[in-house]
Design an enzyme around this catalytic site. Sequence first.
Site, PDB file in Angstrom:
ATOM      1  N   VAL A 134      13.611 -12.603  32.588  1.00  0.00           N
ATOM      2  CA  VAL A 134      12.747 -12.945  31.439  1.00  0.00           C
ATOM      3  C   VAL A 134      12.290 -14.400  31.456  1.00  0.00           C
ATOM      4  CG1 VAL A 134      13.719 -11.126  29.962  1.00  0.00           C
ATOM      5  CG2 VAL A 134      14.631 -13.460  29.794  1.00  0.00           C
TER       6      VAL A 134
ATOM      7  N   TYR B 202      22.037 -23.627  22.308  1.00  0.00           N
ATOM      8  CA  TYR B 202      21.986 -22.214  21.917  1.00  0.00           C
ATOM      9  C   TYR B 202      21.488 -22.088  20.480  1.00  0.00           C
ATOM     10  CZ  TYR B 202      23.472 -17.459  20.761  1.00  0.00           C
ATOM     11  OH  TYR B 202      23.493 -16.140  20.341  1.00  0.00           O
TER      12      TYR B 202
ATOM     13  N   LYS C 258      17.944 -20.382  19.148  1.00  0.00           N
ATOM     14  CA  LYS C 258      17.876 -19.233  18.242  1.00  0.00           C
ATOM     15  C   LYS C 258      17.062 -19.578  16.977  1.00  0.00           C
ATOM     16  CE  LYS C 258      19.980 -16.195  20.718  1.00  0.00           C
ATOM     17  NZ  LYS C 258      19.338 -14.945  21.125  1.00  0.00           N
TER      18      LYS C 258
HETATM   19  N1  NAD Z   1      27.744 -11.771  21.004  1.00  0.00           N
HETATM   20  C1  NAD Z   1      27.543 -12.456  19.893  1.00  0.00           C
HETATM   21  O1  NAD Z   1      28.459 -12.834  19.173  1.00  0.00           O
HETATM   22  C2  NAD Z   1      26.141 -12.738  19.436  1.00  0.00           C
HETATM   23  C3  NAD Z   1      25.947 -13.220  18.136  1.00  0.00           C
HETATM   24  C4  NAD Z   1      24.655 -13.482  17.687  1.00  0.00           C
HETATM   25  C5  NAD Z   1      23.575 -13.239  18.538  1.00  0.00           C
HETATM   26  N2  NAD Z   1      23.798 -12.773  19.799  1.00  0.00           N
HETATM   27  C6  NAD Z   1      22.631 -12.528  20.638  1.00  0.00           C
HETATM   28  O2  NAD Z   1      22.566 -11.139  20.907  1.00  0.00           O
HETATM   29  C7  NAD Z   1      21.923 -10.943  22.167  1.00  0.00           C
HETATM   30  C8  NAD Z   1      22.789 -10.038  23.026  1.00  0.00           C
HETATM   31  O3  NAD Z   1      24.011 -10.717  23.276  1.00  0.00           O
HETATM   32  P1  NAD Z   1      25.249  -9.997  23.932  1.00  0.00           P
HETATM   33  O4  NAD Z   1      26.427 -10.379  23.141  1.00  0.00           O
HETATM   34  O5  NAD Z   1      24.921  -8.579  24.192  1.00  0.00           O
HETATM   35  O6  NAD Z   1      25.307 -10.813  25.313  1.00  0.00           O
HETATM   36  P2  NAD Z   1      25.722 -10.311  26.758  1.00  0.00           P
HETATM   37  O7  NAD Z   1      26.020 -11.548  27.542  1.00  0.00           O
HETATM   38  O8  NAD Z   1      26.770  -9.258  26.686  1.00  0.00           O
HETATM   39  O9  NAD Z   1      24.360  -9.644  27.296  1.00  0.00           O
HETATM   40  C9  NAD Z   1      23.213 -10.420  27.520  1.00  0.00           C
HETATM   41  C10 NAD Z   1      22.377  -9.729  28.601  1.00  0.00           C
HETATM   42  O10 NAD Z   1      21.231 -10.558  28.874  1.00  0.00           O
HETATM   43  C11 NAD Z   1      21.010 -10.500  30.270  1.00  0.00           C
HETATM   44  N3  NAD Z   1      20.244 -11.654  30.732  1.00  0.00           N
HETATM   45  C12 NAD Z   1      20.680 -12.932  30.836  1.00  0.00           C
HETATM   46  N4  NAD Z   1      19.719 -13.694  31.398  1.00  0.00           N
HETATM   47  C13 NAD Z   1      18.659 -12.881  31.649  1.00  0.00           C
HETATM   48  C14 NAD Z   1      17.375 -13.066  32.236  1.00  0.00           C
HETATM   49  N5  NAD Z   1      16.998 -14.270  32.687  1.00  0.00           N
HETATM   50  N6  NAD Z   1      16.550 -12.013  32.323  1.00  0.00           N
HETATM   51  C15 NAD Z   1      16.933 -10.784  31.907  1.00  0.00           C
HETATM   52  N7  NAD Z   1      18.132 -10.545  31.350  1.00  0.00           N
HETATM   53  C16 NAD Z   1      18.993 -11.571  31.225  1.00  0.00           C
HETATM   54  C17 NAD Z   1      22.420 -10.490  30.864  1.00  0.00           C
HETATM   55  O11 NAD Z   1      22.447 -10.077  32.209  1.00  0.00           O
HETATM   56  C18 NAD Z   1      23.136  -9.553  29.924  1.00  0.00           C
HETATM   57  O12 NAD Z   1      23.041  -8.205  30.346  1.00  0.00           O
HETATM   58  C19 NAD Z   1      21.712 -12.342  22.767  1.00  0.00           C
HETATM   59  O13 NAD Z   1      20.392 -12.750  22.514  1.00  0.00           O
HETATM   60  C20 NAD Z   1      22.690 -13.201  21.993  1.00  0.00           C
HETATM   61  O14 NAD Z   1      22.300 -14.539  21.944  1.00  0.00           O
HETATM   62  C21 NAD Z   1      25.047 -12.516  20.272  1.00  0.00           C
END
Ligand code: NAD
Length: 267
Positions: free
Chosen positions: A75, A167, A171
């Site tokens: 991405v 981060y 966001k």
């Molecule tokens: N886990 C939390 O506590 C939390 C809280 C609030 C928001 N979020 C947000 O939710 C979303 C999902 O998080 P998650 O916990 O599933 O994280 P995760 O790390 O489990 O999954 C993130 C995915 O994004 C993919 N990714 C990373 N760089 C990429 C790139 N350049 N191109 C394509 N794909 C790419 C990774 O390979 C991975 O599969 C994220 O945007 C994160 O910031 C997470």
Amino acid sequence: MKPIVKETEISKLFQFTDKVTIITGAGGLGEVLALGFAQAGAKIILMDVIASKCAETVKALADAGFNAEYILTDVTNPESVNAAVEQVVEKYGRIDILLHTAGVTRNKPCLDFTKDDIDFILGVNLNGTIYMNQAVGRVMKQQCDGKILDIGSIGGLLSHMDQSMPYEASKAAVHQLVRSFANEMAPYHVNVNSIAPFWINTPMIAHQPKEYFDRVFALTAFGRCLEPEELLGAALFLTSDAANFVTGQVLAVDGGYSTIKTMHSLE
Ligand SMILES: NC(=O)c1ccc[n+]([C@@H]2O[C@H](COP(=O)([O-])OP(=O)(O)OC[C@H]3O[C@@H](n4cnc5c(N)ncnc54)[C@H](O)[C@@H]3O)[C@@H](O)[C@H]2O)c1
């Protein structure tokens, strides 16, 4: 009293059958949303930079009886994004829903983040969101229909995470760019919204210390972490016809963390 909407019309509002749905980020939250949207009848196309994550999620869906496919996509690279989106349009002729979950983080004190750290985090979380929204937005503008949902974070509303300055900044930017996209895409019946989740129980948080979580989870009204499945309802709503008049919003799914002072926090 006469019902406002017939039962059949209510189910039409939440109709996902054959909706062409791109999900970026195949691991963590992406996998759970893929399963949920597949169960609702959507056609799932995963986009992730890591082939093994895509393959694992495709297998998890197949084990549950659903078809899904993936396109290896970075991405942060507009060429990769545009080529992946073109591939979807060539095959299906349209895109109904984008669920953009791809995101990354690194943790350090504010003063220690290097250029590489900052470029990495903003590259995926901010630039990646813009590139995905642009590529899919062009298709949706053409078809005059579509729903975009970008995953933000409570960290983009409040500074609540230890050592997460880029981060949290990325966001906050996601929440703001959603408003800009929503404004310009509204004439084409394209809705653009965001969800700001509390800590989600996914691999992304595995490295955080338990003591931190014990303290921070107590600050939600429910005294616990958010399970990824609990984001499904919000995601289905915001990408359904029930949300046709909802755009430019950031929906906090945070157990009241950002808005209420709980009894748990006083214990
Ligand atoms: N886990 C939390 O506590 C939390 C809280 C609030 C928001 N979020 C947000 O939710 C979303 C999902 O998080 P998650 O916990 O599933 O994280 P995760 O790390 O489990 O999954 C993130 C995915 O994004 C993919 N990714 C990373 N760089 C990429 C790139 N350049 N191109 C394509 N794909 C790419 C990774 O390979 C991975 O599969 C994220 O945007 C994160 O910031 C997470």
